[in-house]
Design an enzyme around this catalytic site. Structure first.
Site, PDB file in Angstrom:
ATOM      1  N   ASP A  21     142.787 113.006  86.255  1.00  0.00           N
ATOM      2  CA  ASP A  21     142.492 114.178  87.085  1.00  0.00           C
ATOM      3  C   ASP A  21     141.295 114.956  86.541  1.00  0.00           C
ATOM      4  O   ASP A  21     141.040 114.959  85.336  1.00  0.00           O
ATOM      5  CB  ASP A  21     143.744 115.082  87.144  1.00  0.00           C
ATOM      6  CG  ASP A  21     143.675 116.082  88.280  1.00  0.00           C
ATOM      7  OD1 ASP A  21     142.855 115.885  89.211  1.00  0.00           O
ATOM      8  OD2 ASP A  21     144.432 117.062  88.245  1.00  0.00           O
ATOM      9  N   ASN A  69     146.255 112.218  98.714  1.00  0.00           N
ATOM     10  CA  ASN A  69     144.786 112.213  98.670  1.00  0.00           C
ATOM     11  C   ASN A  69     144.159 111.778 100.001  1.00  0.00           C
ATOM     12  O   ASN A  69     142.980 112.033 100.248  1.00  0.00           O
ATOM     13  CB  ASN A  69     144.257 111.323  97.536  1.00  0.00           C
ATOM     14  CG  ASN A  69     144.495 111.886  96.143  1.00  0.00           C
ATOM     15  OD1 ASN A  69     144.651 111.141  95.182  1.00  0.00           O
ATOM     16  ND2 ASN A  69     144.516 113.211  96.021  1.00  0.00           N
TER      17      ASN A  69
HETATM   18  C1  IPE Z   1     146.767 113.438  91.299  1.00  0.00           C
HETATM   19  O1  IPE Z   1     145.646 114.256  91.291  1.00  0.00           O
HETATM   20  C2  IPE Z   1     146.452 112.139  91.959  1.00  0.00           C
HETATM   21  C3  IPE Z   1     145.526 111.279  91.236  1.00  0.00           C
HETATM   22  C4  IPE Z   1     145.033 111.487  90.054  1.00  0.00           C
HETATM   23  C5  IPE Z   1     145.168 110.060  91.931  1.00  0.00           C
HETATM   24  P1  IPE Z   1     145.410 115.365  92.425  1.00  0.00           P
HETATM   25  O2  IPE Z   1     144.158 116.058  92.092  1.00  0.00           O
HETATM   26  O3  IPE Z   1     145.494 114.732  93.759  1.00  0.00           O
HETATM   27  O4  IPE Z   1     146.689 116.296  92.226  1.00  0.00           O
HETATM   28  P2  IPE Z   1     146.950 117.801  92.653  1.00  0.00           P
HETATM   29  O5  IPE Z   1     146.653 117.901  94.103  1.00  0.00           O
HETATM   30  O6  IPE Z   1     146.063 118.666  91.830  1.00  0.00           O
HETATM   31  O7  IPE Z   1     148.397 118.012  92.308  1.00  0.00           O
HETATM   32  C1  IPE Z   2     141.030 112.888  90.230  1.00  0.00           C
HETATM   33  O1  IPE Z   2     140.083 113.895  90.240  1.00  0.00           O
HETATM   34  C2  IPE Z   2     140.665 111.730  91.152  1.00  0.00           C
HETATM   35  C3  IPE Z   2     141.478 111.608  92.353  1.00  0.00           C
HETATM   36  C4  IPE Z   2     142.508 112.359  92.647  1.00  0.00           C
HETATM   37  C5  IPE Z   2     141.104 110.571  93.289  1.00  0.00           C
HETATM   38  P1  IPE Z   2     140.050 114.998  91.375  1.00  0.00           P
HETATM   39  O2  IPE Z   2     139.213 114.477  92.489  1.00  0.00           O
HETATM   40  O3  IPE Z   2     141.418 115.400  91.745  1.00  0.00           O
HETATM   41  O4  IPE Z   2     139.295 116.185  90.654  1.00  0.00           O
HETATM   42  P2  IPE Z   2     139.703 117.722  90.654  1.00  0.00           P
HETATM   43  O5  IPE Z   2     141.141 117.780  90.248  1.00  0.00           O
HETATM   44  O6  IPE Z   2     139.471 118.244  92.027  1.00  0.00           O
HETATM   45  O7  IPE Z   2     138.803 118.347  89.631  1.00  0.00           O
HETATM   46 MG    MG Z   3     142.712 116.779  91.043  1.00  0.00          MG
END
Ligand code: IPE
Ligand code: IPE
Ligand code: MG
Length: 247
Positions: A21, A69
């Site tokens: 993340d 997502n």
């Molecule tokens: C969790 O990250 C999913 C992945 C890393 C694929 P998110 O960024 O989607 O999670 P939330 O929305 O902050 O809980």
């Molecule tokens: C994790 O990084 C990757 C996926 C969930 C696909 P994020 O895209 O959630 O990045 P933040 O959490 O918005 O910084």
């Molecule tokens: Mg995230």
């Protein structure tokens, strides 16, 4: 002594799961678009896979794309799917050379056809590799997993293959997408968020959590070593008392 030497090879987690993340925030800090963060995350993935395999971890599960997502802006979703295709295409030979088997968990039928094809090929090419299994969680959520397991179990009960009264935790687990894998002993989450975000809900029942403020694109081998060293300092009681654990 470097960090790698501080890892106790005799007490390794067999299965490590990672919530990768913070890509978007990383890009924002650099003044770039979110997708730049996703592209920059490939190095972290490569380093983590390499480090885990070198140490002798048996299963590494990476949360790459959750069911939720799909609700992101269409442009970001399609960029992520393209990145998945190009990365699998580029990295399959290396996985194979390193004797790493690729698998996926999740509702992969909902991925674009090009992704499904690339994944199918990579899974086939690497299927006999034995050093480590790399599991990509794609279009995955813990609730999806438990629901699809319940659905398939219900069908077996309806067919008379299984008696409802014979259902146990052990037999139910065989319907989860992680059937045959040990539960993760260690869960790593980057970017400081203290939540599961619908990851392996069933499988994380007794997993040790390691949360770091580091954003995923900055994650390197030494950070995995740090997480494992922290895990190795924990007392895993599984509901017992500390005294009971002393043999
Ligand atoms: C969790 O990250 C999913 C992945 C890393 C694929 P998110 O960024 O989607 O999670 P939330 O929305 O902050 O809980
Ligand atoms: C994790 O990084 C990757 C996926 C969930 C696909 P994020 O895209 O959630 O990045 P933040 O959490 O918005 O910084
Ligand atoms: Mg995230």
């Amino acid at each position: 002594m470097n960090l790698r030497e501080k890892v106790d090879a005799g007490n390794l987690p067999r299965h490590i799961a990672v919530i990768m993340d913070g890509n978007g925030r990383w890009a924002k800090q650099k003044g770039g678009l979110r997708i730049f963060g996703h592209q920059s995350a490939i190095t972290a993935v490569r380093e983590t896979v390499e480090a885990a395999a070198e140490l002798g971890v048996e299963y590494l599960t990476l949360y790459a794309f959750s069911t939720e997502n799909w609700s992101r802006p269409a442009l970001e979703v399609s960029a992520l799917m393209q990145l998945l295709v190009s990365t699998i295409r580029k990295e399959t030979a290396t996985l194979n050379k390193n004797n790493i088997r690729l698998q996926t968990i999740g509702d992969t039928n909902s991925l674009p056809a090009s992704c499904q094809k690339e994944l199918r090929e990579a899974i086939e090419i690497t299927k006999d590799n034995t050093r480590m299994t790399l599991v990509l969680a794609l279009s995955y959520s813990g609730r999806w997993d438990i629901t699809q397991a319940a659905q398939r179990l219900a069908m077996d009960v309806a067919k008379g293959v299984v008696a409802a009264s014979d259902v146990t935790e052990k037999s139910f687990e065989q319907y989860l997408s992680t059937a045959g894998m040990p539960d993760p002993e260690l869960l790593v989450r980057t970017s400081g968020e203290q939540r599961i975000s619908n990851f392996l809900l069933w499988q994380l029942a007794y997993t040790e959590f390691y949360i770091t403020d580091l954003l995923w694109p900055d994650f390197r081998k030494e950070h995995l070593y740090e997480a494992i060293i922290s895990f190795q300092q924990r007392e895993r009681r599984f509901g017992k008392t500390s005294e009971q654990l002393i043999k």
